[in-house]
Design a protein around this motif. Structure first.
Motif, PDB file in Angstrom:
ATOM      1  N   PHE A 189       0.825  -1.189   0.000  1.00  0.00           N
ATOM      2  CA  PHE A 189       0.000   0.000   0.000  1.00  0.00           C
ATOM      3  C   PHE A 189       0.867   1.249   0.000  1.00  0.00           C
ATOM      4  CE2 PHE A 189      -2.802  -3.134   2.103  1.00  0.00           C
ATOM      5  CZ  PHE A 189      -3.888  -3.035   1.261  1.00  0.00           C
ATOM      6  N   SER A 190       0.348   2.295  -0.620  1.00  0.00           N
ATOM      7  CA  SER A 190       1.018   3.586  -0.589  1.00  0.00           C
ATOM      8  C   SER A 190       0.828   4.184   0.805  1.00  0.00           C
ATOM      9  CB  SER A 190       0.412   4.517  -1.635  1.00  0.00           C
ATOM     10  OG  SER A 190      -0.918   4.834  -1.282  1.00  0.00           O
ATOM     11  N   TYR A 191       1.529   5.268   1.050  1.00  0.00           N
ATOM     12  CA  TYR A 191       1.413   5.934   2.343  1.00  0.00           C
ATOM     13  C   TYR A 191      -0.031   6.366   2.603  1.00  0.00           C
ATOM     14  CZ  TYR A 191       1.889   9.368   6.034  1.00  0.00           C
ATOM     15  OH  TYR A 191       1.734  10.063   7.199  1.00  0.00           O
ATOM     16  N   SER A 192      -0.686   6.914   1.586  1.00  0.00           N
ATOM     17  CA  SER A 192      -2.066   7.381   1.759  1.00  0.00           C
ATOM     18  C   SER A 192      -3.027   6.216   2.033  1.00  0.00           C
ATOM     19  CB  SER A 192      -2.532   8.186   0.549  1.00  0.00           C
ATOM     20  OG  SER A 192      -2.565   7.378  -0.603  1.00  0.00           O
ATOM     21  N   GLU A 193      -2.782   5.078   1.387  1.00  0.00           N
ATOM     22  CA  GLU A 193      -3.625   3.907   1.636  1.00  0.00           C
ATOM     23  C   GLU A 193      -3.411   3.370   3.052  1.00  0.00           C
ATOM     24  OE1 GLU A 193      -4.104   1.887  -2.747  1.00  0.00           O
ATOM     25  OE2 GLU A 193      -2.154   1.716  -1.739  1.00  0.00           O
ATOM     26  N   ARG A 194      -2.164   3.317   3.489  1.00  0.00           N
ATOM     27  CA  ARG A 194      -1.892   2.879   4.866  1.00  0.00           C
ATOM     28  C   ARG A 194      -2.548   3.824   5.864  1.00  0.00           C
ATOM     29  NH1 ARG A 194       3.124   1.736   2.752  1.00  0.00           N
ATOM     30  NH2 ARG A 194       4.095   3.572   3.692  1.00  0.00           N
ATOM     31  N   SER A 195      -2.522   5.113   5.539  1.00  0.00           N
ATOM     32  CA  SER A 195      -3.160   6.110   6.391  1.00  0.00           C
ATOM     33  C   SER A 195      -4.666   5.865   6.483  1.00  0.00           C
ATOM     34  CB  SER A 195      -2.878   7.507   5.845  1.00  0.00           C
ATOM     35  OG  SER A 195      -3.517   8.480   6.610  1.00  0.00           O
ATOM     36  N   LEU A 196      -5.286   5.539   5.333  1.00  0.00           N
ATOM     37  CA  LEU A 196      -6.722   5.220   5.329  1.00  0.00           C
ATOM     38  C   LEU A 196      -7.003   4.000   6.197  1.00  0.00           C
ATOM     39  CD1 LEU A 196      -7.834   5.710   1.602  1.00  0.00           C
ATOM     40  CD2 LEU A 196      -8.638   6.988   3.599  1.00  0.00           C
ATOM     41  N   ILE A 197      -6.164   2.984   6.072  1.00  0.00           N
ATOM     42  CA  ILE A 197      -6.365   1.757   6.853  1.00  0.00           C
ATOM     43  C   ILE A 197      -6.222   2.056   8.343  1.00  0.00           C
ATOM     44  CG2 ILE A 197      -5.496  -0.566   7.324  1.00  0.00           C
ATOM     45  CD1 ILE A 197      -4.641  -0.639   4.324  1.00  0.00           C
ATOM     46  N   LYS A 198      -5.244   2.872   8.710  1.00  0.00           N
ATOM     47  CA  LYS A 198      -5.070   3.236  10.122  1.00  0.00           C
ATOM     48  C   LYS A 198      -6.294   3.982  10.644  1.00  0.00           C
ATOM     49  CE  LYS A 198      -0.038   3.334  10.073  1.00  0.00           C
ATOM     50  NZ  LYS A 198       1.171   4.168  10.118  1.00  0.00           N
ATOM     51  N   LYS A 199      -6.842   4.881   9.823  1.00  0.00           N
ATOM     52  CA  LYS A 199      -8.063   5.597  10.215  1.00  0.00           C
ATOM     53  C   LYS A 199      -9.222   4.618  10.380  1.00  0.00           C
ATOM     54  CE  LYS A 199      -6.981  10.040   8.075  1.00  0.00           C
ATOM     55  NZ  LYS A 199      -7.348  10.995   7.006  1.00  0.00           N
ATOM     56  N   ALA A 200      -9.303   3.655   9.462  1.00  0.00           N
ATOM     57  CA  ALA A 200     -10.375   2.656   9.535  1.00  0.00           C
ATOM     58  C   ALA A 200     -10.257   1.839  10.818  1.00  0.00           C
ATOM     59  CB  ALA A 200     -10.328   1.747   8.310  1.00  0.00           C
ATOM     60  N   ILE A 201      -9.041   1.478  11.179  1.00  0.00           N
ATOM     61  CA  ILE A 201      -8.815   0.711  12.406  1.00  0.00           C
ATOM     62  C   ILE A 201      -9.297   1.496  13.621  1.00  0.00           C
ATOM     63  CG2 ILE A 201      -7.013  -0.218  13.940  1.00  0.00           C
ATOM     64  CD1 ILE A 201      -5.463  -1.000  11.363  1.00  0.00           C
ATOM     65  N   LYS A 202      -9.159   2.816  13.544  1.00  0.00           N
ATOM     66  CA  LYS A 202      -9.587   3.677  14.658  1.00  0.00           C
ATOM     67  C   LYS A 202     -11.082   3.964  14.627  1.00  0.00           C
ATOM     68  CE  LYS A 202      -5.089   5.787  15.234  1.00  0.00           C
ATOM     69  NZ  LYS A 202      -4.265   6.982  15.094  1.00  0.00           N
ATOM     70  N   GLY A 203     -11.792   3.421  13.629  1.00  0.00           N
ATOM     71  CA  GLY A 203     -13.237   3.558  13.613  1.00  0.00           C
ATOM     72  C   GLY A 203     -13.814   4.429  12.519  1.00  0.00           C
ATOM     73  N   ASP A 204     -12.999   4.937  11.622  1.00  0.00           N
ATOM     74  CA  ASP A 204     -13.481   5.794  10.529  1.00  0.00           C
ATOM     75  C   ASP A 204     -14.061   4.917   9.413  1.00  0.00           C
ATOM     76  OD1 ASP A 204     -13.854   7.491   8.363  1.00  0.00           O
ATOM     77  OD2 ASP A 204     -11.998   8.622   8.724  1.00  0.00           O
ATOM     78  N   THR A 205     -15.398   4.830   9.355  1.00  0.00           N
ATOM     79  CA  THR A 205     -16.043   3.968   8.359  1.00  0.00           C
ATOM     80  C   THR A 205     -15.876   4.515   6.942  1.00  0.00           C
ATOM     81  OG1 THR A 205     -18.159   5.056   8.783  1.00  0.00           O
ATOM     82  CG2 THR A 205     -17.728   3.003   9.959  1.00  0.00           C
ATOM     83  N   ASN A 206     -15.751   5.830   6.790  1.00  0.00           N
ATOM     84  CA  ASN A 206     -15.511   6.397   5.455  1.00  0.00           C
ATOM     85  C   ASN A 206     -14.160   5.948   4.914  1.00  0.00           C
ATOM     86  OD1 ASN A 206     -17.953   7.764   5.254  1.00  0.00           O
ATOM     87  ND2 ASN A 206     -17.150   9.600   6.236  1.00  0.00           N
ATOM     88  N   ALA A 207     -13.152   5.909   5.776  1.00  0.00           N
ATOM     89  CA  ALA A 207     -11.825   5.452   5.359  1.00  0.00           C
ATOM     90  C   ALA A 207     -11.871   3.986   4.957  1.00  0.00           C
ATOM     91  CB  ALA A 207     -10.810   5.670   6.491  1.00  0.00           C
ATOM     92  N   LEU A 208     -12.611   3.185   5.724  1.00  0.00           N
ATOM     93  CA  LEU A 208     -12.751   1.770   5.379  1.00  0.00           C
ATOM     94  C   LEU A 208     -13.444   1.629   4.030  1.00  0.00           C
ATOM     95  CD1 LEU A 208     -12.447  -1.231   6.055  1.00  0.00           C
ATOM     96  CD2 LEU A 208     -14.618  -1.086   7.298  1.00  0.00           C
ATOM     97  N   GLY A 209     -14.489   2.403   3.820  1.00  0.00           N
ATOM     98  CA  GLY A 209     -15.193   2.378   2.546  1.00  0.00           C
ATOM     99  C   GLY A 209     -14.290   2.730   1.383  1.00  0.00           C
ATOM    100  N   LYS A 210     -13.434   3.711   1.567  1.00  0.00           N
ATOM    101  CA  LYS A 210     -12.518   4.132   0.497  1.00  0.00           C
ATOM    102  C   LYS A 210     -11.514   3.029   0.165  1.00  0.00           C
ATOM    103  CE  LYS A 210     -12.785   9.095   1.369  1.00  0.00           C
ATOM    104  NZ  LYS A 210     -12.085  10.277   1.895  1.00  0.00           N
ATOM    105  N   ILE A 211     -10.963   2.407   1.186  1.00  0.00           N
ATOM    106  CA  ILE A 211      -9.953   1.364   0.929  1.00  0.00           C
ATOM    107  C   ILE A 211     -10.608   0.130   0.324  1.00  0.00           C
ATOM    108  CG2 ILE A 211      -9.869   0.183   3.183  1.00  0.00           C
ATOM    109  CD1 ILE A 211      -6.810   1.262   1.177  1.00  0.00           C
ATOM    110  N   LEU A 212     -11.834  -0.186   0.738  1.00  0.00           N
ATOM    111  CA  LEU A 212     -12.553  -1.311   0.138  1.00  0.00           C
ATOM    112  C   LEU A 212     -12.889  -1.007  -1.323  1.00  0.00           C
ATOM    113  CD1 LEU A 212     -14.963  -2.330   3.035  1.00  0.00           C
ATOM    114  CD2 LEU A 212     -13.023  -3.655   2.164  1.00  0.00           C
ATOM    115  N   HIS A 213     -13.324   0.206  -1.584  1.00  0.00           N
ATOM    116  CA  HIS A 213     -13.663   0.600  -2.961  1.00  0.00           C
ATOM    117  C   HIS A 213     -12.424   0.557  -3.853  1.00  0.00           C
ATOM    118  CE1 HIS A 213     -15.810   2.508  -6.218  1.00  0.00           C
ATOM    119  NE2 HIS A 213     -14.836   3.405  -6.307  1.00  0.00           N
ATOM    120  N   LYS A 214     -11.317   1.033  -3.320  1.00  0.00           N
ATOM    121  CA  LYS A 214     -10.071   1.075  -4.092  1.00  0.00           C
ATOM    122  C   LYS A 214      -9.592  -0.332  -4.478  1.00  0.00           C
ATOM    123  CE  LYS A 214      -6.105   3.942  -4.191  1.00  0.00           C
ATOM    124  NZ  LYS A 214      -5.575   5.148  -3.655  1.00  0.00           N
ATOM    125  N   ASN A 215      -9.877  -1.318  -3.642  1.00  0.00           N
ATOM    126  CA  ASN A 215      -9.416  -2.689  -3.868  1.00  0.00           C
ATOM    127  C   ASN A 215     -10.552  -3.626  -4.269  1.00  0.00           C
ATOM    128  OD1 ASN A 215      -6.419  -2.743  -2.996  1.00  0.00           O
ATOM    129  ND2 ASN A 215      -7.447  -1.536  -1.416  1.00  0.00           N
TER     130      ASN A 215
END
Length: 179
Positions: free
Chosen positions: A4-30
């Motif tokens: 993953f790129s830095y921005s993707e890892r950042s999204l995943i970290k946000k998702a782990i902390k509970g950000d459902t929008n970040a999870l949605g973005k990483i799921l959509h991207k993959n």
């Protein structure tokens, strides 16, 4: 896949902390990669989409348990593999209940000389237990030990099913077929 790129890892970290929008973005991207994996696990479009949907729900509930962001896809595909195993077991029970050996899922694959399609058709035509183990081993790069733990079966059984699956592929594709 899996780097993953830095921005993707950042999204995943946000998702782990509970950000459902970040999870949605990483799921959509993959999405495309995850759909291909689900299709390989289960062998048909409808069940693959169902597995992806259920895996997404489970991921939303348990994303906080993911320790290492770089393993997100492996973690998500593991969820899908477990779901696929359940679906396969349900189908086996249904087949047994119907007591109809001719019952088969229709496949959407057209006959084509393309090697990738030939191999995919050969894999999807295998018995469910061989298809799942081959997919985990070759497409997901799981070790025999990891597959054993994932499917709750002895390593010897995994090795046996891997060998039998390879032999069945060789038989289906022909001895002189090279990919």
């Amino acid at each position: 896949m899996g780097k993953f790129s830095y921005s993707e890892r950042s999204l995943i970290k946000k998702a782990i902390k509970g950000d459902t929008n970040a999870l949605g973005k990483i799921l959509h991207k993959n999405h495309e990669y995850m759909y291909k994996m689900a299709y390989i696990y289960i062998g048909n479009k409808e069940d693959a989409l169902d597995i992806m949907q259920e895996a997404t729900i489970q991921a939303m509930k348990s994303i906080h348990t993911l320790k290492e962001p770089s393993y997100f896809l492996t973690w998500f595909c593991t969820i899908m593999a477990r779901l696929a195993s359940k679906v396969i077991n349900q189908k086996i029970k249904i087949r047994e209940l119907q007591n109809n050996p001719e019952f088969e899922e229709p496949t959407d694959l057209s006959k084509n000389k393309n090697q990738a399609i030939d191999v995919l058709e050969a894999v999807t035509s295998l018995e469910d237990k061989y298809r799942l183990i081959l997919q985990l081993f070759y497409y997901q790069d799981f070790s025999v030990k990891e597959i054993s733990e994932l499917l709750n079966m002895p390593e010897g059984t995994v090795k046996t099913n891997l060998k039998r699956g390879r032999d069945a592929l060789k038989k289906n594709l022909g001895e002189d077929y090279y990919v």
